[in-house]
Design an enzyme around this catalytic site. Structure first.
Site, mmCIF file in Angstrom:
data_model
loop_
_atom_site.group_PDB
_atom_site.id
_atom_site.type_symbol
_atom_site.label_atom_id
_atom_site.label_comp_id
_atom_site.label_asym_id
_atom_site.label_seq_id
_atom_site.Cartn_x
_atom_site.Cartn_y
_atom_site.Cartn_z
ATOM 1 N N ASP A 324 0.882 -1.161 0.000
ATOM 2 C CA ASP A 324 0.000 0.000 0.000
ATOM 3 C C ASP A 324 0.926 1.219 0.000
ATOM 4 O O ASP A 324 2.059 1.127 0.488
ATOM 5 C CB ASP A 324 -0.869 -0.032 1.261
ATOM 6 C CG ASP A 324 -1.702 1.221 1.406
ATOM 7 O OD1 ASP A 324 -2.383 1.595 0.436
ATOM 8 O OD2 ASP A 324 -1.653 1.845 2.484
ATOM 9 N N ASP A 517 -1.278 -0.719 6.225
ATOM 10 C CA ASP A 517 -1.456 -0.205 7.591
ATOM 11 C C ASP A 517 -2.865 0.271 7.900
ATOM 12 O O ASP A 517 -3.194 0.529 9.053
ATOM 13 C CB ASP A 517 -0.482 0.948 7.848
ATOM 14 C CG ASP A 517 -0.867 2.207 7.070
ATOM 15 O OD1 ASP A 517 -1.373 2.073 5.934
ATOM 16 O OD2 ASP A 517 -0.679 3.315 7.603
ATOM 17 N N ASP A 521 -7.102 -1.912 4.449
ATOM 18 C CA ASP A 521 -6.132 -2.903 3.990
ATOM 19 C C ASP A 521 -6.410 -4.295 4.569
ATOM 20 O O ASP A 521 -5.824 -5.277 4.119
ATOM 21 C CB ASP A 521 -4.700 -2.490 4.380
ATOM 22 C CG ASP A 521 -4.226 -1.263 3.614
ATOM 23 O OD1 ASP A 521 -4.677 -1.087 2.466
ATOM 24 O OD2 ASP A 521 -3.424 -0.486 4.157
#
Length: 625
Positions: A324, A517, A521
């Site tokens: 990410d 995080d 996610d």
């Protein structure tokens, strides 16, 4: 060494002294003068029971519970057989050296556990609450959200919270593995489990103890050994069938040759006893889990929690890693870089945006409010409506205001001027009229590029980035970091779909990891072969869904965990090959009468000790080159 281990050591020493005395007497011919075999039997029975009574007890207890075939049973039958054929000294020797191996094994397991159990010390015993001007120690579990606690120098921070008074250096070594303390001042978030340094802090509690960082970590540590790797499961299944097979084989070796060949029973019973001692699967049953436990312990030393040996095994096979962007590769510290008005002034545009983001806790909203520099007048703002993956719609002064990305402008068919920037762009419209754009940029984390290079060095073939950000902003970050593949402008659901596509192109045993995080996610972390979450700034949902947790959000430690996992797997495979190879060789020699009980003891205890010593190498952390 534990109290139990110290008692065992005393028993071993006393037995060894007696055994050496008897051994000398036997070779000096003194014991030959004892003609009564019962007296001779009783003389050797004393050291035998002194060192081995617990093995006999465990074997009898397990038989009573229906668990017949284990190493205790094998040792008991083998030594009983040795007594039966009047090999008294060998019976005592087998039990003595077996217990030496067990003691060594217990110490090694304790050593491996220590690196993980050290983390259990992060659990705070109390929290200081100020009542009527006096500090009172209370159970952290009894402290409510919003309460003010006082953390004195040298004390462990009991709960997560925000510093409201004081300044100090925080020792995070127990959680992150970092030796350099971090500064904590008014307004800073601090997490439980760390040790306060030189200054007294007043902290407003933000999470209950059950939801605190320290509580989550302890839960992860306690469950770390419950999830076994494929190799461990194989060894468990192997031992389940292996032990009955060798027991039946030993019985056949003791009974069939005398019946078929007409030989004496004594020699074949002795061979069967040697066969049983050799076949004890201790080296495999202990050294394999010990190796994985050592690997998990080594990872915890550098501030990385691996939730089970199966995940450590998967990390060793990782060839693709997907990131990410925000908060993982970038700092997540958004700053307004440019204000581009269209139908208003810069001041009016930033005010409109700040009012629209007034109730949001998103980092982008925070940067807009920070740039505005004032407290938004909430009386002018109505109920905001979130439009997933697009932005928000919020009434301000009774007028409909839209804040979001290009998709939002296109969906509402609002003519806009596309901003040429690599940052995140928030387009603003009021009453279907385009008002302008605000450019917000996020900076790449220090060391992120080097971290990705390290991953390539340890065998990661492809680094991929998934983000909901604009293509231009994503490409700029990817170019700076050396990312191989970028997928931008993704909705939360799109990330899972994109990950599915990446998983389909994986070959054989190759594994894919996802690093994230945020709350959004969590589904991707769960779907990936290995989910890696940020433990310091990551959301609870992400940490819960992940398989590996980076306690200080340092992505450079991923390469270190890959090294640890591959070293651990190499050690485990070495132990399996060595143990099976030696046992197979000595088993064949024993069956043909070419190995005595001393070779049998080496094939069991010796191999176990060597395998355990090898497993302990997994605890050692090698510095990256």
């Amino acid at each position: 060494m534990t109290k139990k281990q110290r008692k065992m050591l005393v028993r071993i020493i006393i037995t060894f002294v007696i055994f050496v005395g008897l051994f000398i007497c036997e070779h000096a011919g003194l014991l030959k003068r004892i003609e009564n075999l019962c007296i001779l039997f009783l003389i050797y029975l004393v050291p035998y029971l002194l060192v081995g009574y617990d093995i006999i007890y465990k074997a009898a207890r397990n038989i009573r519970h229906g668990q017949v075939f284990d190493e205790n049973f094998l040792m008991m039958i083998a030594t009983f057989g040795a007594f039966g054929v009047r090999e008294y000294s060998e019976a005592v020797a087998v039990m003595l050296f077996y217990q030496v191996g067990e003691l060594f094994q217990g110490y090694a397991v304790g050593k491996s556990r220590q690196s993980i159990s050290d983390m259990m010390d992060i659990c705070p015993e109390y929290a200081n609450i100020e009542i009527e001007g006096k500090l009172t120690q209370v159970d952290p579990d009894d402290v409510e959200i919003g309460s003010i606690i006082v953390v004195k120098p040298g004390e462990r921070i009991p709960l997560d919270g925000v510093v409201i008074e004081g300044e100090s250096l925080i020792d995070t070594a127990a959680l992150t593995g970092e030796s350099v303390p971090r500064k904590a001042a008014v307004g800073d978030d601090i997490i439980s489990g760390c040790v306060n340094g030189s200054g007294t802090l007043k902290v407003r509690v933000s999470k209950e103890f059950d939801d605190s960082t320290v509580s989550k970590i302890l839960e992860l540590v306690e469950n770390a050994s419950s999830k076994k790797a494929r190799v461990e499961n194989f060894i468990t299944r192997f031992a389940k069938y292996y032990t009955p097979v060798v027991t039946i084989s030993a019985l056949a070796l003791a009974v069939l040759p005398p019946l078929i060949l007409g030989d004496g029973w004594g020699e074949w019973i002795q061979r069967a006893c040697i066969f049983l001692v050799i076949s004890c699967p201790c080296a495999l049953v202990i050294s394999v889990p010990l190796g994985f436990f050592g690997g998990i312990g080594a990872a915890s030393k550098i501030g990385v929690l691996v939730k089970g040996s199966n995940y450590l095994e998967a990390v060793a096979e990782m060839t693709t890693i997907v990131f990410d962007k925000t908060g993982t590769l970038t700092k997540g510290e958004f700053k307004v870089q440019d204000i581009i008005p269209n139908a208003c002034t810069k001041e009016e545009l930033i005010e409109l945006a700040a009012l629209g983001e007034a109730y949001s806790n998103h980092p982008i909203a925070g940067s807009v409010k920070e740039a505005y520099g004032k407290e938004p007048d909430l009386s002018r703002v109505g109920q905001a409506e979130e439009i997933a993956g697009h932005g928000i719609c919020v009434p301000i002064n009774g007028k409909e205001v839209l804040l979001g990305n290009e998709k939002l402008m296109k969906a509402r068919r609002i003519p806009y001027i596309a901003a040429e920037s690599s940052g995140t762009i928030v387009y603003v419209a009021c009453e279907e009229k385009y008002m302008g754009a605000i450019v917000i940029a996020d900076s790449v984390k220090e060391g992120a590029r080097e971290a990705l290079q390290s991953m390539k060095q340890v065998g990661v073939k492809k680094c991929v980035m998934l983000t909901g950000d604009r293509q231009q902003a994503a490409q700029a970050v990817a170019k700076e970091l050396g990312i191989d593949e970028v997928h931008a402008q993704l909705l939360p659901g799109d990330k899972v779909s994109k990950l599915e596509e990446l998983l389909k192109v994986q070959n054989g045993k190759e594994k894919l990891a996802f690093v994230g995080d945020g709350i959004n996610d969590a589904p991707v972390l769960t779907r990936a072969d290995i989910g890696i979450a940020m433990g310091s700034m990551g959301s609870d949902a992400a940490i819960e869904a992940a398989d590996v947790v980076l306690m200080d959000d340092d992505v450079s430690k991923i390469a270190a965990v890959v090294r640890i996992s591959r070293k651990t797997l190499q050690i485990v495979k070495q132990n399996i090959v060595f143990a099976l190879g030696v046992k197979a060789l000595v088993l064949i020699l024993g069956a043909f009468g070419l190995a005595n009980m001393w070779e049998a003891v080496f094939a069991d205890v010796g191999v176990s000790v060597i395998a355990i010593l090898n497993s302990m190498r997994a605890l050692k952390i090698e510095k990256s080159k």
